[in-house]
Design an enzyme around this catalytic site. Structure first.
Site, PDB file in Angstrom:
ATOM      1  N   ARG A 118     -38.307  -8.186 -79.176  1.00 56.19           N
ATOM      2  CA  ARG A 118     -37.356  -8.475 -80.545  1.00 56.19           C
ATOM      3  C   ARG A 118     -37.649  -7.420 -81.475  1.00 56.19           C
ATOM      4  O   ARG A 118     -38.401  -6.996 -81.872  1.00 56.19           O
ATOM      5  CB  ARG A 118     -37.694  -9.824 -81.140  1.00 56.19           C
ATOM      6  CG  ARG A 118     -36.459  -9.759 -82.710  1.00 56.19           C
ATOM      7  CD  ARG A 118     -37.003 -11.485 -83.441  1.00 56.19           C
ATOM      8  NE  ARG A 118     -37.072 -12.086 -82.588  1.00 56.19           N
ATOM      9  CZ  ARG A 118     -37.990 -13.305 -81.713  1.00 56.19           C
ATOM     10  NH1 ARG A 118     -38.738 -12.898 -82.801  1.00 56.19           N
ATOM     11  NH2 ARG A 118     -38.451 -13.970 -80.844  1.00 56.19           N
ATOM     12  N   CYS A 138     -45.814 -16.002 -80.395  1.00 58.12           N
ATOM     13  CA  CYS A 138     -45.152 -14.629 -81.071  1.00 58.12           C
ATOM     14  C   CYS A 138     -45.624 -14.006 -81.534  1.00 58.12           C
ATOM     15  O   CYS A 138     -45.962 -14.003 -82.710  1.00 58.12           O
ATOM     16  CB  CYS A 138     -43.629 -14.679 -81.373  1.00 58.12           C
ATOM     17  SG  CYS A 138     -42.433 -13.525 -82.682  1.00 58.12           S
ATOM     18  N   CYS A 167     -49.573 -14.388-101.738  1.00 54.15           N
ATOM     19  CA  CYS A 167     -49.941 -14.715-101.187  1.00 54.15           C
ATOM     20  C   CYS A 167     -51.667 -14.122-100.931  1.00 54.15           C
ATOM     21  O   CYS A 167     -52.010 -12.474-101.747  1.00 54.15           O
ATOM     22  CB  CYS A 167     -49.715 -13.662 -99.319  1.00 54.15           C
ATOM     23  SG  CYS A 167     -50.716 -14.143 -98.087  1.00 54.15           S
ATOM     24  N   CYS A 170     -47.081  -5.448 -97.137  1.00 54.26           N
ATOM     25  CA  CYS A 170     -46.389  -6.476 -98.038  1.00 54.26           C
ATOM     26  C   CYS A 170     -45.854  -6.729 -98.812  1.00 54.26           C
ATOM     27  O   CYS A 170     -46.852  -7.119 -99.597  1.00 54.26           O
ATOM     28  CB  CYS A 170     -46.752  -7.266 -97.053  1.00 54.26           C
ATOM     29  SG  CYS A 170     -46.337  -9.378 -96.801  1.00 54.26           S
ATOM     30  N   CYS A 213     -52.142  -7.679 -97.302  1.00 57.26           N
ATOM     31  CA  CYS A 213     -51.670  -6.256 -96.455  1.00 57.26           C
ATOM     32  C   CYS A 213     -50.578  -5.454 -96.951  1.00 57.26           C
ATOM     33  O   CYS A 213     -49.938  -5.809 -97.769  1.00 57.26           O
ATOM     34  CB  CYS A 213     -50.749  -7.541 -95.256  1.00 57.26           C
ATOM     35  SG  CYS A 213     -51.543  -8.727 -94.621  1.00 57.26           S
ATOM     36  N   CYS A 224     -39.126 -21.617 -84.672  1.00 61.58           N
ATOM     37  CA  CYS A 224     -40.894 -20.990 -85.353  1.00 61.58           C
ATOM     38  C   CYS A 224     -41.041 -21.433 -86.182  1.00 61.58           C
ATOM     39  O   CYS A 224     -39.832 -20.747 -87.171  1.00 61.58           O
ATOM     40  CB  CYS A 224     -39.882 -19.052 -84.631  1.00 61.58           C
ATOM     41  SG  CYS A 224     -41.739 -18.150 -84.801  1.00 61.58           S
ATOM     42  N   CYS A 251     -36.327 -18.878 -87.285  1.00 60.75           N
ATOM     43  CA  CYS A 251     -38.008 -18.780 -87.965  1.00 60.75           C
ATOM     44  C   CYS A 251     -38.439 -19.128 -88.760  1.00 60.75           C
ATOM     45  O   CYS A 251     -37.591 -18.618 -90.227  1.00 60.75           O
ATOM     46  CB  CYS A 251     -38.077 -17.754 -87.407  1.00 60.75           C
ATOM     47  SG  CYS A 251     -37.955 -16.944 -86.231  1.00 60.75           S
TER      48      CYS A 251
HETATM   49  N1  SAM Z   1     -48.712 -14.689 -94.307  1.00 58.56           N
HETATM   50  C1  SAM Z   1     -48.321 -15.310 -92.108  1.00 58.56           C
HETATM   51  C2  SAM Z   1     -48.760 -13.662 -92.144  1.00 58.56           C
HETATM   52  O1  SAM Z   1     -49.068 -13.034 -92.465  1.00 58.56           O
HETATM   53  O2  SAM Z   1     -49.297 -14.120 -90.748  1.00 58.56           O
HETATM   54  C3  SAM Z   1     -46.869 -15.006 -92.442  1.00 58.56           C
HETATM   55  C4  SAM Z   1     -45.624 -14.120 -92.838  1.00 58.56           C
HETATM   56  S1  SAM Z   1     -45.257 -12.404 -92.966  1.00 58.56           S
HETATM   57  C5  SAM Z   1     -44.680 -11.551 -94.034  1.00 58.56           C
HETATM   58  C6  SAM Z   1     -44.958 -12.276 -91.055  1.00 58.56           C
HETATM   59  C7  SAM Z   1     -44.924 -10.855 -90.718  1.00 58.56           C
HETATM   60  O3  SAM Z   1     -43.781 -10.053 -91.325  1.00 58.56           O
HETATM   61  C8  SAM Z   1     -46.139  -9.722 -90.886  1.00 58.56           C
HETATM   62  O4  SAM Z   1     -47.687  -9.575 -90.308  1.00 58.56           O
HETATM   63  C9  SAM Z   1     -45.563  -8.327 -90.610  1.00 58.56           C
HETATM   64  O5  SAM Z   1     -45.591  -7.803 -89.123  1.00 58.56           O
HETATM   65  C10 SAM Z   1     -44.154  -8.489 -90.973  1.00 58.56           C
HETATM   66  N2  SAM Z   1     -43.911  -7.587 -92.654  1.00 58.56           N
HETATM   67  C11 SAM Z   1     -43.726  -7.739 -93.380  1.00 58.56           C
HETATM   68  N3  SAM Z   1     -43.810  -7.392 -94.120  1.00 58.56           N
HETATM   69  C12 SAM Z   1     -43.078  -5.394 -93.816  1.00 58.56           C
HETATM   70  C13 SAM Z   1     -42.545  -4.478 -94.212  1.00 58.56           C
HETATM   71  N4  SAM Z   1     -43.122  -4.203 -95.398  1.00 58.56           N
HETATM   72  N5  SAM Z   1     -41.810  -4.192 -92.659  1.00 58.56           N
HETATM   73  C14 SAM Z   1     -41.973  -4.689 -91.591  1.00 58.56           C
HETATM   74  N6  SAM Z   1     -42.441  -6.111 -91.577  1.00 58.56           N
HETATM   75  C15 SAM Z   1     -43.242  -6.754 -92.072  1.00 58.56           C
HETATM   76 FE1  SF4 Z   2     -49.759 -12.806 -96.595  1.00 59.12          FE
HETATM   77 FE2  SF4 Z   2     -47.339 -10.602 -96.071  1.00 59.12          FE
HETATM   78 FE3  SF4 Z   2     -50.664 -10.313 -95.241  1.00 59.12          FE
HETATM   79 FE4  SF4 Z   2     -47.898 -12.594 -94.651  1.00 59.12          FE
HETATM   80  S1  SF4 Z   2     -48.150  -9.962 -94.083  1.00 59.12           S
HETATM   81  S2  SF4 Z   2     -50.763 -12.808 -94.647  1.00 59.12           S
HETATM   82  S3  SF4 Z   2     -47.806 -12.965 -96.304  1.00 59.12           S
HETATM   83  S4  SF4 Z   2     -49.669 -10.806 -97.057  1.00 59.12           S
END
Ligand code: SAM
Ligand code: SF4
Ligand code: DTB
Length: 318
Positions: free
Chosen positions: A266, A194, A57, A64, A61, A134, A102
């Site tokens: 949740r 959500c 991606c 992530c 973030c 979802c 989801c």
């Molecule tokens: N890319 C899209 C986005 O960011 O909206 C969807 C996928 S993203 C992985 C969905 C959510 O997963 C993120 O907004 C975050 O809140 C959660 N998430 C990702 N990595 C995480 C982690 N290591 N621990 C807890 N929550 C996590």
């Molecule tokens: Fe990409 Fe992870 Fe950020 Fe979602 S949370 S936008 S998958 S880097």
């Protein structure tokens, strides 16, 4: 209107902070009262997660594992999945007891084209099983939100992740405002919202209160609010942080419940670190949904066998 930027939000943040700071038992009792007034406490929704496109991606973030910026994670990238395979997996999740399916993609934003059309097929397929569908696909344009609605999408997940002040410490490639804009398109298309966040990223109690205040200020409030505890993944910038302790999650769940009485709160990522009793306390404090299944998107979840133990413990004695 979802603008997340009014004086209401700062008033609501004061209220949220007051609740977050209450003695734990007082907070749990207040939240339990609100919960019982607005919900059947035995109704705990099981939502199953699937990553339909994993890794690579472009967003940065910090939490992530799927960000292409965090190369040391060593995550195996996966191609976009075939709709038929996704719907078959939804069917298996339904047999295991999931009511909502989801699907998540590691995209910054949705692009029109074959993959988005395939997502629409996945939604139709999941809905035809009689499950709620979802998706979480990153940023949307209004016409894409409309297309998702027309395919029968139940809810769109798009998290605020943290409070507006702390946000820039965690994500540099998009703004809080970008997030709010997509949420507005989702709401305008008639799709359930959500939207939640993560604790344990180094934020203050005030940041947690501000996130809850922004969510509570949405009119209408989000239909579901996932509360995630950071899963510190090695190779991400937050990989060294300690796991969140259960009382902190209980405080977030309880405050979310009080401030958003009708919402499904949740208990989300990170509950694998909590005992069965800790999780039951979260349900007492107002959580009424979980992610169910052995994996979240890429990280392990509290497994189905532990969840069987959890639900057996909650069941009536025969
Ligand atoms: N890319 C899209 C986005 O960011 O909206 C969807 C996928 S993203 C992985 C969905 C959510 O997963 C993120 O907004 C975050 O809140 C959660 N998430 C990702 N990595 C995480 C982690 N290591 N621990 C807890 N929550 C996590
Ligand atoms: Fe990409 Fe992870 Fe950020 Fe979602 S949370 S936008 S998958 S880097
Ligand atoms: C949400 O709030 N939590 C889920 C879901 N929405 C998409 C995702 C949690 C991801 C945890 C890290 C992983 O599995 O990669």
């Amino acid at each position: 209107m979802l603008d997340g930027n009014t004086t209401d939000v700062s008033d609501l943040a004061n209220v949220a902070e007051k609740y977050l700071r209450l003695p734990l038992l007082t907070l749990i009792h207040e939240a339990a009262d609100v919960h019982r007034m607005h919900h059947d406490v035995e109704d705990i929704q099981k939502a199953s997660l699937l990553s339909i496109k994993t890794g690579g991606c472009p967003e940065d973030c910090a939490y992530c594992p799927q960000s292409a910026h965090h190369k040391e994670v060593g995550l195996q990238k996966e191609h976009f999945m075939e709709p038929a395979r996704v719907v078959a997996m939804a069917g298996r999740a339904q047999k295991a007891g999931a009511e909502r399916f989801c699907m998540g993609a590691a995209w910054r934003k949705v692009r029109d084209g074959a993959e988005f059309d395939a997502v629409l097929d996945m939604i139709r397929g999941v809905r035809s099983l009689g499950m709620e569908a979802c998706v979480t696909l990153g940023m949307l344009q209004p016409h894409q939100a409309e297309a998702l609605a027309n395919a029968g999408l139940t809810a769109y997940n798009h998290n605020l992740d943290t409070g507006p002040e702390f946000y820039a410490n965690i994500i540099g490639t998009r703004t809080y405002r970008d997030r709010l804009e997509t949420l507005n398109y989702v709401r305008a298309a008639g799709i359930s919202v959500c939207c939640g966040g993560i604790i344990g990223m180094g934020e203050s109690l005030r940041d947690r209160a501000e996130m809850l205040a922004v969510l509570a200020s949405f009119a209408p409030q989000p239909e579901s609010v996932p509360i995630n505890a950071l899963i510190p993944v090695k190779g991400t910038p937050l990989g060294h942080l300690p796991r969140v302790r259960s009382p902190e999650i209980i405080r977030m769940v309880a405050t979310a419940r009080i401030m958003m009485p009708e919402t499904r709160v949740r208990l989300s990522a990170g509950r694998d670190g909590f005992s069965v009793s800790d999780q039951i306390l979260c349900f007492v404090a107002g959580a009424n949904s979980i992610f169910y299944g052995d994996v979240l998107l890429t990280a392990p979840n509290s497994g189905i066998s532990l969840d069987d133990e959890l639900f057996d413990t909650l069941a009536a004695l025969s």
